[in-house]
Design a protein around this motif. Structure first.
Motif, PDB file in Angstrom:
ATOM      1  N   ARG A 192      -6.965   8.430   7.327  1.00 21.61           N
ATOM      2  CA  ARG A 192      -5.538   8.719   7.280  1.00 21.61           C
ATOM      3  C   ARG A 192      -5.158   9.999   8.023  1.00 21.61           C
ATOM      4  O   ARG A 192      -4.016  10.178   8.408  1.00 21.61           O
ATOM      5  N   HIS A 202     -11.040   5.136  -1.955  1.00 25.85           N
ATOM      6  CA  HIS A 202      -9.786   4.376  -1.942  1.00 25.85           C
ATOM      7  C   HIS A 202     -10.042   2.923  -2.318  1.00 25.85           C
ATOM      8  O   HIS A 202      -9.316   2.330  -3.131  1.00 25.85           O
ATOM      9  N   ARG A 255      -8.354   0.877  -5.261  1.00 26.61           N
ATOM     10  CA  ARG A 255      -7.528  -0.282  -4.928  1.00 26.61           C
ATOM     11  C   ARG A 255      -7.956  -1.478  -5.795  1.00 26.61           C
ATOM     12  O   ARG A 255      -7.142  -2.215  -6.325  1.00 26.61           O
ATOM     13  N   SER A 297       5.789   6.553  -4.313  1.00 26.16           N
ATOM     14  CA  SER A 297       5.807   5.514  -3.267  1.00 26.16           C
ATOM     15  C   SER A 297       6.851   4.450  -3.555  1.00 26.16           C
ATOM     16  O   SER A 297       7.325   3.790  -2.639  1.00 26.16           O
ATOM     17  N   ARG A 338      -2.610   7.780  11.648  1.00 31.28           N
ATOM     18  CA  ARG A 338      -4.023   7.622  11.338  1.00 31.28           C
ATOM     19  C   ARG A 338      -4.796   8.589  12.239  1.00 31.28           C
ATOM     20  O   ARG A 338      -4.245   9.138  13.180  1.00 31.28           O
ATOM     21  N   PRO A 397       6.780  -4.964   7.334  1.00 32.20           N
ATOM     22  CA  PRO A 397       7.386  -3.788   6.704  1.00 32.20           C
ATOM     23  C   PRO A 397       6.500  -3.173   5.619  1.00 32.20           C
ATOM     24  O   PRO A 397       6.658  -1.992   5.288  1.00 32.20           O
ATOM     25  N   HIS A 410      -4.679  -0.574   3.569  1.00 32.39           N
ATOM     26  CA  HIS A 410      -3.648   0.268   2.950  1.00 32.39           C
ATOM     27  C   HIS A 410      -2.309  -0.444   2.807  1.00 32.39           C
ATOM     28  O   HIS A 410      -1.292   0.199   2.527  1.00 32.39           O
ATOM     29  N   CYS A 469       0.878  -2.179   1.447  1.00 32.80           N
ATOM     30  CA  CYS A 469       1.577  -1.766   0.230  1.00 32.80           C
ATOM     31  C   CYS A 469       1.112  -2.561  -0.993  1.00 32.80           C
ATOM     32  O   CYS A 469       1.208  -3.787  -1.018  1.00 32.80           O
TER      33      CYS A 469
END
Ligand code: HEM
Length: 456
Positions: free
Chosen positions: A74, A97, A101, A260, A329, A387, A393, A395
């Motif tokens: 990131r 991560h 997740r 978020s 990134r 979108p 990653h 959403c």
């Protein structure tokens, strides 16, 4: 690894010594990023003296997010954000991560989201019940508060949670508004004791304390089963150890979800009401659908599948006004993108908003046209419309956001028509999300009575 002349990217025009392209990125970042499309698929810009690479095609964005995702992390801005707001999903990387997740994904599945829909509905109705005919409504502010209430209520249904929601309303906006300026400021600035920095630090301390208190009270109370997001996260277990998340990790994830999940949906909903007012035929068709499908009753989760035209309007809003307009990134290994050798440790920038306004993909991209998404029309490639992003990653809140946006859009528009306040020009503001400037609208009841619809 250096770049050879044959593989270097064109440099964006307008570079100034020491500032690089900082002025354009500060004042008109989205038009600046969009202009780079004409220079090439990969264009080099300078943020101060640091180089960064802007990538401009759906194929290259797919390479970075999915196909070659192992060669990117990131980057520096997210590391700075993580020092300020903790190690939640949105600021972490790699195996850490992935493990987070996995443990969190089930809490955001479609079935689980269905259980949050009733509360979403109640929150929207509370808002629209408070409006009076002819009242000037600050739509952008109301949508911000609504999105925060919806997310916080989905997280904490218990009584203690309700008190916490009030406190979250007070402190979260300070963090959301203050994070980006602190992340892009020179290193160490956030520790300078300015009034703004002190307020940010206080807000972070208070928000952490509130969330820690709620988690602790959930832990000690029997069962932990309240059909809310926090209970789902508390009872989740890592598949490798069978252990639950630590209290600290859970706190960081809860704060990440609150951050978020609020500005993004609030921005999208605000733009949608602006576009309905600008496009009377679109508004007429959406109202007609709501009157037929709902016929005066409250919106349920099952209606999301039935409200086809409302779905098209929301999809077009996410295209024309993609909330997350700027993502970065960093390369962790050498990468070739469209023949350009990108050195290790380089910042790579892409804009979902610029991608969704590419005339090569969407004809007349600045026109708001929900019929692009009508059945039978050619569907744009998944790489060209994303979108919610793609890859590791992507959403996690996508189903949640669709449920929330559909329930809010339908509940408001079934009863109220929002008219623009004459003489006000609405501008795009490129903050953490692509937001409208203060959106004041006049609430007109669509029917003689504005009484709440019946539930069934
Ligand atoms: C219209 C609404 C929304 C849009 C357009 C949106 C968009 C996005 C995008 C583009 C990303 C990827 C960012 C990146 O690549 O670095 C993302 C990540 C994320 N979103 Fe959303 N989002 C929305 C709503 C929500 C909601 C409602 C929640 C939670 C309730 C949420 C939680 C998250 C989280 C936790 C991440 C980080 C995921 C990860 O890195 O594994 N978002 N979102």
């Amino acid at each position: 690894m250096g770049e050879s002349a044959a593989t270097s990217a064109p440099v964006a025009s307008g570079r100034v010594p020491l500032l690089g392209h900082g002025i354009q990125m500060l004042h008109h970042p989205l038009p600046f990023l969009q202009r780079q499309r004409d220079r090439g698929e990969v264009v080099k810009i300078f943020l101060g003296t640091r180089p960064a690479y802007v990538i401009n095609s759906p194929e290259l964005i797919h390479r970075v997010l999915v196909a070659d995702a192992d060669r990117f992390d990131r980057g520096r801005l997210f590391q700075k954000a993580s020092a300020l707001v903790g190690h939640g999903l949105a600021t972490s990387d790699g195996p850490f991560h992935l493990r987070q997740r996995r443990i969190m994904q089930p809490a955001f599945g479609r079935l689980q989201v269905r259980t949050y829909a009733t509360d979403m509905n109640a929150e929207v109705r509370r808002l629209v019940d408070s409006w009076k005919p002819g009242q000037v409504v600050n739509v952008s502010q109301d949508m911000g508060e609504l999105a925060l209430s919806v997310t916080a209520t989905a997280l904490f249904r218990a009584e203690i949670g309700k008190q916490a929601v009030q406190e979250v309303h007070r402190w979260l906006p300070v963090i959301v508004a203050g994070l980006l300026p602190r992340v892009v400021a020179p290193d160490g600035w956030e520790r300078v004791p300015t009034p703004g920095n002190r307020r940010f630090t206080e807000a972070r301390r208070r928000l952490r304390a509130i969330v820690e208190d709620v988690i602790e009270s959930y832990r000690v109370s029997a069962g932990n089963q309240r059909d809310d997001l926090l209970s789902a996260l508390l009872t989740a277990r890592y598949d490798d150890t069978g252990e639950p998340m630590s209290a600290e990790q859970l706190r960081d994830e809860v704060i990440t979800i609150l951050m978020s999940g609020t500005e993004t949906t609030a921005s999208a909903l605000s733009w949608m009401f602006h576009q309905l007012a600008e496009n009377p035929e679109v508004e007429r068709r959406m109202h007609a659908e709501l009157d037929t499908v709902l016929a005066g009753r409250a919106v349920t989760h099952a209606d999301i599948e039935r409200l086809d035209y409302t779905g098209q309007v929301l999809r077009e809003t996410l295209r024309r006004h993609s909330p997350l307009w700027f993502v970065m990134r960093r390369t962790t290994g050498p990468v070739d993108l469209a023949g350009v050798r990108i050195p290790v440790g380089s910042q790579v920038i892409y804009s979902l908003a610029a991608l969704h306004r590419d005339p090569a993909v969407f004809a007349a991209p600045m026109v708001f046209d929900p019929d692009r998404w009508a059945p039978g029309r050619p569907v744009p490639d998944r790489q060209a419309f994303q979108p919610f992003s793609s890859g590791r990653h992507k959403c996690i809140g996508e189903s949640f956001a669709w449920a929330e946006m559909t329930i809010a859009a339908a509940t408001v528009a079934a009863r109220w028509r929002l008219r623009p306040v004459p003489g006000r020009r609405i501008r795009e503001r490129t903050l953490a999300t692509l937001r409208p400037s203060t959106l004041l609208m006049i609430a007109e009841p669509r029917f003689a009575t504005t009484a709440a619809p019946t539930t069934n």
